[in-house]
Design a protein around this motif. Structure first.
Motif, PDB file in Angstrom:
ATOM      1  N   LYS A 175       0.844  -1.187   0.000  1.00  0.00           N
ATOM      2  CA  LYS A 175       0.000   0.000   0.000  1.00  0.00           C
ATOM      3  C   LYS A 175       0.883   1.242   0.000  1.00  0.00           C
ATOM      4  CE  LYS A 175      -2.036  -1.160   3.752  1.00  0.00           C
ATOM      5  NZ  LYS A 175      -2.888  -1.154   4.954  1.00  0.00           N
ATOM      6  N   VAL A 176       0.675   2.096  -1.005  1.00  0.00           N
ATOM      7  CA  VAL A 176       1.472   3.310  -1.141  1.00  0.00           C
ATOM      8  C   VAL A 176       0.548   4.520  -1.138  1.00  0.00           C
ATOM      9  CG1 VAL A 176       3.119   4.574  -2.578  1.00  0.00           C
ATOM     10  CG2 VAL A 176       3.221   2.065  -2.487  1.00  0.00           C
ATOM     11  N   LEU A 177       0.850   5.465  -0.257  1.00  0.00           N
ATOM     12  CA  LEU A 177       0.153   6.743  -0.230  1.00  0.00           C
ATOM     13  C   LEU A 177       0.971   7.737  -1.042  1.00  0.00           C
ATOM     14  CD1 LEU A 177      -1.869   8.889   0.731  1.00  0.00           C
ATOM     15  CD2 LEU A 177      -0.552   9.034   2.876  1.00  0.00           C
ATOM     16  N   VAL A 178       0.365   8.305  -2.077  1.00  0.00           N
ATOM     17  CA  VAL A 178       1.011   9.303  -2.923  1.00  0.00           C
ATOM     18  C   VAL A 178       0.446  10.670  -2.545  1.00  0.00           C
ATOM     19  CG1 VAL A 178       1.375  10.110  -5.288  1.00  0.00           C
ATOM     20  CG2 VAL A 178       1.305   7.643  -4.805  1.00  0.00           C
ATOM     21  N   VAL A 179       1.322  11.534  -2.019  1.00  0.00           N
ATOM     22  CA  VAL A 179       0.912  12.875  -1.594  1.00  0.00           C
ATOM     23  C   VAL A 179       1.521  13.866  -2.574  1.00  0.00           C
ATOM     24  CG1 VAL A 179       0.860  14.545   0.281  1.00  0.00           C
ATOM     25  CG2 VAL A 179       0.951  12.078   0.800  1.00  0.00           C
ATOM     26  N   GLU A 180       0.678  14.382  -3.451  1.00  0.00           N
ATOM     27  CA  GLU A 180       1.139  15.266  -4.544  1.00  0.00           C
ATOM     28  C   GLU A 180      -0.015  16.141  -4.971  1.00  0.00           C
ATOM     29  OE1 GLU A 180       2.870  17.346  -6.949  1.00  0.00           O
ATOM     30  OE2 GLU A 180       4.249  15.681  -6.541  1.00  0.00           O
ATOM     31  N   ASP A 181       0.186  17.472  -4.969  1.00  0.00           N
ATOM     32  CA  ASP A 181      -0.892  18.373  -5.358  1.00  0.00           C
ATOM     33  C   ASP A 181      -0.936  18.636  -6.860  1.00  0.00           C
ATOM     34  OD1 ASP A 181       1.539  19.866  -5.019  1.00  0.00           O
ATOM     35  OD2 ASP A 181       0.370  21.709  -5.071  1.00  0.00           O
TER      36      ASP A 181
ATOM     37  N   ASP B 195       2.114   1.188   3.621  1.00  0.00           N
ATOM     38  CA  ASP B 195       3.429   0.574   3.812  1.00  0.00           C
ATOM     39  C   ASP B 195       4.539   1.576   3.504  1.00  0.00           C
ATOM     40  OD1 ASP B 195       2.500  -2.134   4.395  1.00  0.00           O
ATOM     41  OD2 ASP B 195       1.795  -2.110   2.314  1.00  0.00           O
ATOM     42  N   ILE B 196       4.286   2.468   2.539  1.00  0.00           N
ATOM     43  CA  ILE B 196       5.258   3.470   2.107  1.00  0.00           C
ATOM     44  C   ILE B 196       4.485   4.743   1.741  1.00  0.00           C
ATOM     45  CG2 ILE B 196       7.034   4.065   0.389  1.00  0.00           C
ATOM     46  CD1 ILE B 196       7.466   1.020   0.004  1.00  0.00           C
TER      47      ILE B 196
END
Length: 123
Positions: A5-11, A49-50
């Motif tokens: 599971k990857v959280l992508v934080v990008e505006d 996870d990342i």
């Protein structure tokens, strides 16, 4: 382990979409946030996870997001930022980031750094 599971934080929507499509094609489970507040909420509720984190967010600096997440989690955080000054890199790493990729970046490098982080987590 099931899908990572990857959280992508990008505006920046095109960059966020590029990362999301790339990771989904590589069989990662991806969810996104476009602001610092969203990032903290998603990290707390989804337990990724990342985390891939841009520093230039509309509501707060990414370093603040790192510090907030670090107050309760040790989830690996890979910064992806256009900020290329040593001070920015050192500040993010000292705040708790585990790696730092400078924009523009290659998809191959991003995937390699994710694999390296996964290897460390499996040890």
């Amino acid at each position: 382990m099931d899908k990572w599971k990857v959280l992508v934080v990008e505006d920046d929507t095109p960059v966020r979409n590029l990362i999301t499509v790339t990771l989904s094609a590589e069989d990662y489970s991806v969810f996104t946030a476009a602001s610092g507040a969203e990032a903290v909420t998603e990290a707390a509720s989804r337990n990724p996870d990342i985390i891939l984190l841009d520093l230039g967010l509309p509501d707060r600096d990414g370093v603040e997001v790192i510090e907030t997440i670090r107050s309760w989690a040790d989830t690996p955080i890979i910064v992806i930022s256009a900020r290329d000054e040593d001070a920015d890199k050192i500040g993010a790493l000292d705040a708790g980031a585990d790696d730092y990729i400078t924009k523009p970046f290659s998809v191959a490098e991003l995937l390699a750094r994710l694999r390296a982080t996964q290897r460390l987590l499996q040890c």
